[in-house]
Design a protein around this motif. Structure first.
Motif, PDB file in Angstrom:
ATOM      1  N   THR A  60     -18.572  18.799  43.153  1.00  0.00           N
ATOM      2  CA  THR A  60     -17.264  19.163  43.718  1.00  0.00           C
ATOM      3  C   THR A  60     -17.403  19.927  45.031  1.00  0.00           C
ATOM      4  OG1 THR A  60     -17.169  21.206  42.407  1.00  0.00           O
ATOM      5  CG2 THR A  60     -16.110  19.242  41.469  1.00  0.00           C
ATOM      6  N   HIS A  61     -18.347  20.892  45.086  1.00  0.00           N
ATOM      7  CA  HIS A  61     -18.545  21.636  46.334  1.00  0.00           C
ATOM      8  C   HIS A  61     -19.916  22.315  46.328  1.00  0.00           C
ATOM      9  CE1 HIS A  61     -16.912  24.732  43.671  1.00  0.00           C
ATOM     10  NE2 HIS A  61     -17.326  25.677  44.513  1.00  0.00           N
ATOM     11  N   ALA A  62     -20.246  22.909  47.473  1.00  0.00           N
ATOM     12  CA  ALA A  62     -21.638  23.311  47.699  1.00  0.00           C
ATOM     13  C   ALA A  62     -22.044  24.629  47.046  1.00  0.00           C
ATOM     14  CB  ALA A  62     -21.899  23.395  49.208  1.00  0.00           C
ATOM     15  N   HIS A  63     -21.111  25.437  46.582  1.00  0.00           N
ATOM     16  CA  HIS A  63     -21.494  26.735  46.007  1.00  0.00           C
ATOM     17  C   HIS A  63     -22.562  26.553  44.937  1.00  0.00           C
ATOM     18  CE1 HIS A  63     -17.688  29.147  47.290  1.00  0.00           C
ATOM     19  NE2 HIS A  63     -18.716  29.388  48.092  1.00  0.00           N
ATOM     20  N   ILE A  64     -23.492  27.517  44.910  1.00  0.00           N
ATOM     21  CA  ILE A  64     -24.670  27.404  44.046  1.00  0.00           C
ATOM     22  C   ILE A  64     -24.319  27.357  42.556  1.00  0.00           C
ATOM     23  CG2 ILE A  64     -26.633  28.869  43.279  1.00  0.00           C
ATOM     24  CD1 ILE A  64     -27.251  27.081  45.691  1.00  0.00           C
ATOM     25  N   ASP A  65     -23.214  28.001  42.171  1.00  0.00           N
ATOM     26  CA  ASP A  65     -22.853  27.938  40.744  1.00  0.00           C
ATOM     27  C   ASP A  65     -22.279  26.571  40.363  1.00  0.00           C
ATOM     28  OD1 ASP A  65     -20.572  28.696  42.285  1.00  0.00           O
ATOM     29  OD2 ASP A  65     -19.530  29.312  40.470  1.00  0.00           O
ATOM     30  N   HIS A  66     -22.195  25.665  41.346  1.00  0.00           N
ATOM     31  CA  HIS A  66     -21.796  24.277  41.071  1.00  0.00           C
ATOM     32  C   HIS A  66     -22.904  23.286  41.433  1.00  0.00           C
ATOM     33  CE1 HIS A  66     -17.425  25.018  40.267  1.00  0.00           C
ATOM     34  NE2 HIS A  66     -17.801  26.169  40.805  1.00  0.00           N
ATOM     35  N   SER A  67     -23.745  23.649  42.413  1.00  0.00           N
ATOM     36  CA  SER A  67     -24.768  22.702  42.903  1.00  0.00           C
ATOM     37  C   SER A  67     -26.199  23.148  42.601  1.00  0.00           C
ATOM     38  CB  SER A  67     -24.643  22.571  44.429  1.00  0.00           C
ATOM     39  OG  SER A  67     -25.045  23.790  45.060  1.00  0.00           O
ATOM     40  N   GLY A 160      -9.211  22.690  48.729  1.00  0.00           N
ATOM     41  CA  GLY A 160      -9.136  23.969  49.440  1.00  0.00           C
ATOM     42  C   GLY A 160     -10.457  24.697  49.215  1.00  0.00           C
ATOM     43  N   HIS A 161     -10.414  25.980  48.905  1.00  0.00           N
ATOM     44  CA  HIS A 161     -11.578  26.777  48.475  1.00  0.00           C
ATOM     45  C   HIS A 161     -12.614  26.992  49.576  1.00  0.00           C
ATOM     46  CE1 HIS A 161     -14.177  28.781  45.740  1.00  0.00           C
ATOM     47  NE2 HIS A 161     -15.104  27.848  45.772  1.00  0.00           N
ATOM     48  N   ILE A 162     -13.491  26.016  49.823  1.00  0.00           N
ATOM     49  CA  ILE A 162     -14.412  26.106  50.964  1.00  0.00           C
ATOM     50  C   ILE A 162     -14.445  24.742  51.651  1.00  0.00           C
ATOM     51  CG2 ILE A 162     -15.904  27.921  50.027  1.00  0.00           C
ATOM     52  CD1 ILE A 162     -18.032  25.684  49.523  1.00  0.00           C
ATOM     53  N   GLY A 185     -12.566  21.374  40.110  1.00  0.00           N
ATOM     54  CA  GLY A 185     -13.603  22.132  40.816  1.00  0.00           C
ATOM     55  C   GLY A 185     -13.019  23.509  41.071  1.00  0.00           C
ATOM     56  N   ASP A 186     -13.489  24.212  42.089  1.00  0.00           N
ATOM     57  CA  ASP A 186     -12.873  25.488  42.460  1.00  0.00           C
ATOM     58  C   ASP A 186     -11.750  25.201  43.447  1.00  0.00           C
ATOM     59  OD1 ASP A 186     -14.717  26.705  40.903  1.00  0.00           O
ATOM     60  OD2 ASP A 186     -15.697  27.838  42.514  1.00  0.00           O
ATOM     61  N   LEU A 187     -10.595  25.797  43.198  1.00  0.00           N
ATOM     62  CA  LEU A 187      -9.453  25.597  44.099  1.00  0.00           C
ATOM     63  C   LEU A 187      -9.381  26.731  45.116  1.00  0.00           C
ATOM     64  CD1 LEU A 187      -6.848  24.640  41.354  1.00  0.00           C
ATOM     65  CD2 LEU A 187      -7.821  23.082  43.045  1.00  0.00           C
TER      66      LEU A 187
END
Ligand code: ZN
Length: 464
Positions: A60-67, A160-162, A185-187
């Motif tokens: 969903t996005h690049a943040h480490i807690d997701h990737s 949104g988010h990042i 994902g994170d909004l």
């Protein structure tokens, strides 16, 4: 088909959800690092499924807690591709490479205190697995449906988010019946600095929704320029002081630099020097410049009228030793934007240490600080604080603002969910929220007439 919740259940890290179709085809949504209590290596190094059995990973996005655990998944035998947006691929490249350095640094500091067992890995993965991950990234634009096979397709919607963050709509056709499952994902919050607004996914049967701020309301409602200027006036205009802003390298640093640039353009930063000190922030700013087309209208209009979004004459981006000296010897009013956001690691620690005893300084916490972090301790308002094993009196002011928050608050989440509620939503799963917040949010939703809300536990599986 079946959905399994494998992470970010009743807490906010280690996002990972698995869809298993009746045919056996497996789609994993996110594969983030978990920071739950316990041994981080053990927690992340083992999966409750066979990594080689996964057919597709969607990020969903690049943040480490997701990737951040994709390199481990690859190390453990995952052979497939990783679908994400273009900006996510570019940001993930920087964040995953940095993640190896962070792990090495943590491992070094731990081994100082106690010796690791001989067979225990010191880090989860190395640069080699990161490069292998980057080779697997396949990018898709927003709102173009990608057909995976005869039974499955996916579409990214802006979250949104990042920069580049996506919500994922998965459409599954089994025995002639199509079901639509949405993963938020994170909004992001609406009308945020630089980032586009989230767009709800239409006609969902099932929604897996983040709940980070499900029990909280944002307190600052004025524009970010106004809020930030309030602190600048107090610290840098009414007195020749300093404003030190800890900021995450991705997203927050750029939002703050853009806001400062807007203030510069209208003449409100006269005589105030701005320093930004974050190697990862510099890389991340370059990605934001490259993918300017993904930013919101406010940013694009500013770029059309004024050129650079994140650079202005008062700004010095710290890159060399001589830049550092210039910052150290600067005696006039100044603003320092540095990472990391929770004042854990990164150059910000040095700036906080140098200014904690300066009564003309305000340390402005501009983001979420988890319990146990240095930023959280600062916000407790203690009169002394331990830095590098030495108690130091706190003479600097400590303040916080949520104007740059990257998540919607309770009402923002409710608005998003309401827009997804087109009558056919059969089940709403809440993830990515601390236990108490997520329970409060469920109660609020139930009282507001949203039914069929489930808060899964780790390992829970549901037939869809
Ligand atoms: Zn995130």
């Amino acid at each position: 088909m079946e959905i399994s919740f494998l992470g970010a259940t009743r807490q906010v890290t280690g996002s990972m959800h698995l869809l298993t179709l009746n045919s056996g085809y497996k789609i994993l949504i996110d594969c983030g690092l978990s920071y739950e209590r316990g041994d981080a290596i053990e927690l992340n190094d083992n999966f409750s499924f066979e990594p080689s059995s996964i057919n597709l990973l969607v990020l969903t996005h690049a943040h480490i807690d997701h990737s951040g655990n994709i390199p481990t998944l690859i190390k453990r035998g995952y052979h497939g591709q990783v679908l994400c947006t273009e900006p996510t691929a570019a940001l993930a490249e920087n964040l995953l490479r940095d993640s190896v350095n962070v792990q090495l640094a943590e491992s070094k500091s731990k081994s100082k205190n106690h010796r690791n067992g001989k067979n225990k890995p010191i880090v989860l993965y190395g640069q080699q697995q990161v490069e292998a991950t980057l080779d697997r990234l396949v990018t898709l634009p927003f709102k173009k449906t990608f057909k995976i096979n005869d039974e499955a397709s996916i579409t990214f919607y802006p979250a949104g988010h990042i920069l580049g963050a996506a919500s994922v709509l998965v459409e599954i056709n089994e025995s002639g019946i199509t079901k639509r499952i949405g993963f938020t994902g994170d909004l992001g919050k609406l009308n945020s600095k630089i980032i586009v607004d989230s767009e709800p996914m239409p006609d969902l049967d099932f929604l897996v929704c983040e709940s980070t701020y499900g029990s909280r309301l944002h307190t600052i409602t004025v524009p970010a320029e106004e809020e930030l200027f309030k602190y600048i006036k107090k610290n840098c205009i009414d007195s020749p002081g300093k404003l030190v802003i800890p900021a995450f390298s991705v997203g927050r640093t750029q939002a703050i630099l853009f806001t400062l640039n807007q203030l510069y353009v209208i003449g409100k930063l006269n005589g105030i020097k701005v320093f930004t000190d974050s190697p990862l922030g510099i890389l991340s700013t370059k990605v934001h410049e490259k993918y300017e087309g993904y930013l919101n209208e406010e940013s694009k209009e500013f770029a059309r009228n004024h050129g650079d979004l994140f650079d202005f004459p008062n700004l010095l981006v710290i890159q060399t030793e001589s830049d550092q000296k210039q910052m150290a010897y600067h005696s006039g009013p100044s603003i320092i934007v540095s990472s990391a956001g929770m004042v854990e690691g990164g150059r910000i620690q040095e700036h906080v240490r140098n200014n904690i005893q300066n009564p003309l300084c305000t340390i402005l916490i501009a983001g979420y600080c988890a319990e146990g972090t240095f930023g959280h301790r600062l916000l407790q308002g203690q009169s002394t604080i331990k830095i590098k094993n030495k108690d130091r009196p706190v003479y600097a002011r400590v303040a916080s603002t949520d104007v740059f928050s990257a998540h919607p608050d309770r009402d923002g989440l409710y608005k998003y969910i309401s827009a997804s509620q087109t009558g056919k939503l059969k089940k709403l799963f809440l993830v990515h929220g601390e236990e108490k917040n997520i329970e409060d949010f469920k109660n609020f939703l139930t009282k507001s007439g949203v039914n069929n809300v489930t808060i899964p536990y780790k390992g829970d599986r549901f037939l869809l």
